[in-house]
Design a protein around this motif. Structure first.
Motif, short mmCIF file in Angstrom:
data_model
loop_
_atom_site.label_atom_id
_atom_site.label_comp_id
_atom_site.label_asym_id
_atom_site.label_seq_id
_atom_site.Cartn_x
_atom_site.Cartn_y
_atom_site.Cartn_z
N SER A 43 0.85 -1.19 0.00
CA SER A 43 0.00 0.00 0.00
C SER A 43 0.88 1.23 0.00
CB SER A 43 -0.94 0.02 1.22
OG SER A 43 -0.19 0.07 2.42
N THR A 44 0.33 2.37 -0.46
CA THR A 44 1.06 3.65 -0.47
C THR A 44 0.28 4.67 0.34
OG1 THR A 44 0.00 4.20 -2.58
CG2 THR A 44 2.21 3.26 -2.68
N LEU A 45 1.01 5.56 1.03
CA LEU A 45 0.38 6.58 1.87
C LEU A 45 0.90 7.95 1.47
CD1 LEU A 45 -0.58 6.47 5.52
CD2 LEU A 45 0.96 8.31 4.83
N TYR A 46 -0.03 8.91 1.28
CA TYR A 46 0.28 10.29 0.92
C TYR A 46 -0.14 11.15 2.11
CZ TYR A 46 0.14 8.25 -3.79
OH TYR A 46 0.35 7.47 -4.89
N ALA A 47 0.81 11.93 2.70
CA ALA A 47 0.50 12.71 3.91
C ALA A 47 0.78 14.20 3.69
CB ALA A 47 1.34 12.20 5.07
N HIS A 48 0.21 15.02 4.63
CA HIS A 48 0.35 16.49 4.65
C HIS A 48 -0.31 17.13 3.44
CE1 HIS A 48 3.02 15.60 7.91
NE2 HIS A 48 4.02 15.15 7.13
N LEU A 49 -1.41 16.56 2.93
CA LEU A 49 -2.08 17.09 1.74
C LEU A 49 -2.89 18.33 2.09
CD1 LEU A 49 -3.48 13.77 0.20
CD2 LEU A 49 -1.19 14.75 -0.02
N SER A 50 -3.12 19.12 1.06
CA SER A 50 -4.01 20.28 1.23
C SER A 50 -5.42 19.95 0.78
CB SER A 50 -3.47 21.47 0.42
OG SER A 50 -3.46 21.17 -0.96
N GLN A 51 -5.53 18.92 -0.08
CA GLN A 51 -6.86 18.55 -0.57
C GLN A 51 -6.84 17.09 -1.03
OE1 GLN A 51 -8.41 21.16 -3.60
NE2 GLN A 51 -10.05 19.74 -4.16
N ILE A 52 -7.96 16.40 -0.78
CA ILE A 52 -8.12 15.02 -1.22
C ILE A 52 -9.06 15.01 -2.43
CG2 ILE A 52 -9.01 12.74 -0.61
CD1 ILE A 52 -8.31 13.37 2.30
N THR A 53 -8.69 14.31 -3.48
CA THR A 53 -9.50 14.28 -4.71
C THR A 53 -10.16 12.91 -4.95
OG1 THR A 53 -7.53 13.74 -6.01
CG2 THR A 53 -8.11 16.07 -5.82
N VAL A 54 -10.03 12.01 -4.02
CA VAL A 54 -10.66 10.69 -4.14
C VAL A 54 -11.43 10.40 -2.85
CG1 VAL A 54 -8.98 9.71 -5.76
CG2 VAL A 54 -8.56 9.56 -3.29
N SER A 55 -12.22 9.34 -2.89
CA SER A 55 -13.00 8.95 -1.71
C SER A 55 -12.65 7.52 -1.33
CB SER A 55 -14.50 9.05 -2.00
OG SER A 55 -14.86 10.36 -2.36
N ARG A 56 -12.89 7.22 -0.08
CA ARG A 56 -12.65 5.86 0.39
C ARG A 56 -13.50 4.86 -0.40
NH1 ARG A 56 -14.60 2.38 4.47
NH2 ARG A 56 -12.95 1.16 5.50
N GLY A 57 -12.86 3.79 -0.87
CA GLY A 57 -13.55 2.78 -1.67
C GLY A 57 -13.36 2.95 -3.17
N ASP A 58 -12.83 4.11 -3.61
CA ASP A 58 -12.60 4.32 -5.05
C ASP A 58 -11.48 3.42 -5.57
OD1 ASP A 58 -14.53 6.24 -5.02
OD2 ASP A 58 -13.16 7.96 -5.11
N TRP A 59 -11.65 2.98 -6.83
CA TRP A 59 -10.57 2.28 -7.53
C TRP A 59 -9.82 3.30 -8.37
CZ3 TRP A 59 -8.97 -2.59 -6.74
CH2 TRP A 59 -9.84 -3.48 -6.09
N VAL A 60 -8.50 3.30 -8.26
CA VAL A 60 -7.68 4.28 -8.99
C VAL A 60 -6.72 3.54 -9.92
CG1 VAL A 60 -7.82 6.01 -7.17
CG2 VAL A 60 -5.96 4.34 -7.14
N ARG A 61 -6.36 4.23 -11.00
CA ARG A 61 -5.39 3.71 -11.96
C ARG A 61 -4.09 4.50 -11.87
NH1 ARG A 61 -7.88 0.50 -15.76
NH2 ARG A 61 -10.17 0.52 -15.69
N PRO A 62 -3.00 3.98 -12.44
CA PRO A 62 -1.75 4.75 -12.44
C PRO A 62 -1.97 6.10 -13.12
CG PRO A 62 -1.32 2.49 -13.09
CD PRO A 62 -2.82 2.65 -13.03
N GLY A 63 -1.53 7.16 -12.46
CA GLY A 63 -1.70 8.51 -13.00
C GLY A 63 -2.92 9.23 -12.47
N THR A 64 -3.80 8.52 -11.73
CA THR A 64 -4.96 9.18 -11.13
C THR A 64 -4.50 10.14 -10.04
OG1 THR A 64 -6.36 7.25 -11.55
CG2 THR A 64 -7.13 8.84 -9.90
N VAL A 65 -5.00 11.39 -10.05
CA VAL A 65 -4.66 12.38 -9.01
C VAL A 65 -5.45 12.02 -7.74
CG1 VAL A 65 -4.70 14.81 -8.34
CG2 VAL A 65 -4.20 14.16 -10.72
N VAL A 66 -4.71 11.69 -6.67
CA VAL A 66 -5.36 11.30 -5.42
C VAL A 66 -5.47 12.47 -4.44
CG1 VAL A 66 -4.64 8.91 -5.67
CG2 VAL A 66 -3.18 10.51 -4.42
N GLY A 67 -4.69 13.53 -4.67
CA GLY A 67 -4.73 14.67 -3.77
C GLY A 67 -3.78 15.77 -4.25
N LEU A 68 -3.75 16.87 -3.48
CA LEU A 68 -2.88 18.00 -3.81
C LEU A 68 -1.92 18.24 -2.65
CD1 LEU A 68 -5.56 20.46 -5.27
CD2 LEU A 68 -4.15 18.78 -6.50
N GLY A 69 -0.68 18.62 -2.99
CA GLY A 69 0.33 18.85 -1.97
C GLY A 69 -0.04 19.97 -1.01
#
Length: 387
Positions: free
Chosen positions: A331-357
């Protein structure tokens, strides 16, 4: 009795003569009666018997004719067989074509001879035997028909044999080509796995274990699990080798798709590596559980592999975070974000924006804190990130 002259003569019959005349008349009457009886009652019977006798004579004549035909043909075939055997045994120089021709003639002669032997045996042992051939020409026509059918079957058999050889040759070429192609592709796919070997070895993982797990893994993005080919052990070993190669190739291809290999940012600049460092807040040595990437607030952060979002929200110390489960325990974890662009349960593909720095949580400035975890435990992601 009076005469022209007027003389009178007398004639006297004896009793014996009268009796004889009576017996003659009686015999004539009896003969006429018997003849009439025979004519009326026995004639049809006699005609039937006569017809049966004629049929028996005809059948006998036909059987004798058939017997003579078979015997004549039998003698001819025997002589022909002897001549062929003599040629085969005494000829010193025979080409393969000549030998084949002689053997074909011998087989044909044997077949006809065997047929005649069976017919002769049946003729002598079977009381109900009825001739099948009236003329030698009919017998010859039957043999010629059988011969033509055998020749046609032989040609078809040769065609099938030739086709089988062509198919076997094509099969061998295809198997060799696919085996070579699989080996070449396997070497290419192994590059990324070799690059991360030093990172996954401490986790108790190796190529064979990961390949086996990847072939069994399935999700809506990467597809169904791989079903290994079941090869009969009695077949050529090359097929099992090809099946093993295809299984390895599929597993490596699946690993290169599933494993979180690559950078989560477009422009990669690492400001803090994994491992021990001085804490930026109190200056004390402390283990850093991931890698920090420099970036501005609003920098797009990408998923590096297909997976499912298992967490999207606030965490103590991490601030606003997103965690993506990629399968196989990673699994991968992204921390200290300013905004989340996905929701729990979503399926993502390589290149999908999951959040903003951003700089949420325990942070000294805008950046991305990035972790790769195996079964929930962070490990050094450097080999996964750097090429």
């Amino acid at each position: 009795m009076d005469t022209p002259r007027g003389n009178v003569y007398t004639y006297e019959q004896s009793s014996f003569w009268r009796f004889t005349k009576f017996c003659g008349k009686l015999g004539l009457i009896i003969w006429a009666t018997w003849s009439t009886y025979v004519f009326v009652y026995h004639r049809p019977l006699l005609q039937k018997r006569t017809q049966q006798l004629e049929e028996a004579r005809t059948s006998h004549t036909r059987q004798m004719s058939d017997l003579m035909t078979y015997l004549k043909k039998y003698n001819e075939l025997t002589r022909s067989l002897n001549l062929i055997d003599d040629k085969v045994l005494n000829a010193k120089k025979l080409t393969d074509a000549e030998k084949k021709s002689l053997m074909d003639q011998r087989l044909k002669t044997w077949g006809e001879l065997d047929f005649l032997q069976n017919r002769l045996t049946e003729m002598f042992t079977n009381e109900d035997y009825t001739p099948e051939y009236q003329k030698l020409s009919e017998l010859s026509a039957e043999f010629e028909l059988t011969r033509a059918e055998n020749e046609e079957l032989k040609k078809r058999n040769q065609q099938v044999t030739a086709a089988m050889f062509e198919i076997a040759d094509a099969d061998a070429q295809i198997v060799d080509m696919v085996t070579q192609l699989t080996a070449d592709k396997t070497d290419e796919l192994r590059k990324n796995i070799k690059r991360i070997n030093s990172a996954i070895a401490p986790l108790g993982l190796g190529e064979s274990k990961l390949v086996a797990s990847a072939n069994k893994y399935a999700n809506p993005i990467v597809g169904a699990a791989f079903s290994p080919l079941d090869i009969d052990k009695e077949l050529d070993p090359k097929y099992q080798k090809l099946a093993d190669g295809l299984e390895l190739w599929h597993g490596l291809a699946r690993l290169n798709t599933v494993l979180p290999i690559g950078a989560p940012v477009a422009k990669m600049r690492i400001t803090s590596n994994y491992g021990m460092r001085n804490d930026p807040f109190d200056g004390k040595p402390k283990r850093h559980r991931g890698i920090d990437f420099a970036g501005k607030i609003g920098t797009e952060l990408f998923a590096v592999a297909p997976g499912r979002v298992v967490s999207a929200g606030e965490r103590v110390g991490y601030g606003t975070t997103v965690e993506v489960d990629h399968g196989l325990g990673f699994s991968t974890l992204y921390a200290h974000l300013s905004q989340i662009t996905v929701s729990r349960g979503d399926w993502v593909r390589p290149g999908t924006v999951v959040g903003l720095g951003g700089s949420s949580g325990r942070s000294t400035g805008p950046h991305l804190h990035y972790e790769i975890r195996y079964k929930g435990v962070p490990f050094d992601p450097t080999k996964f990130v750097k090429e």
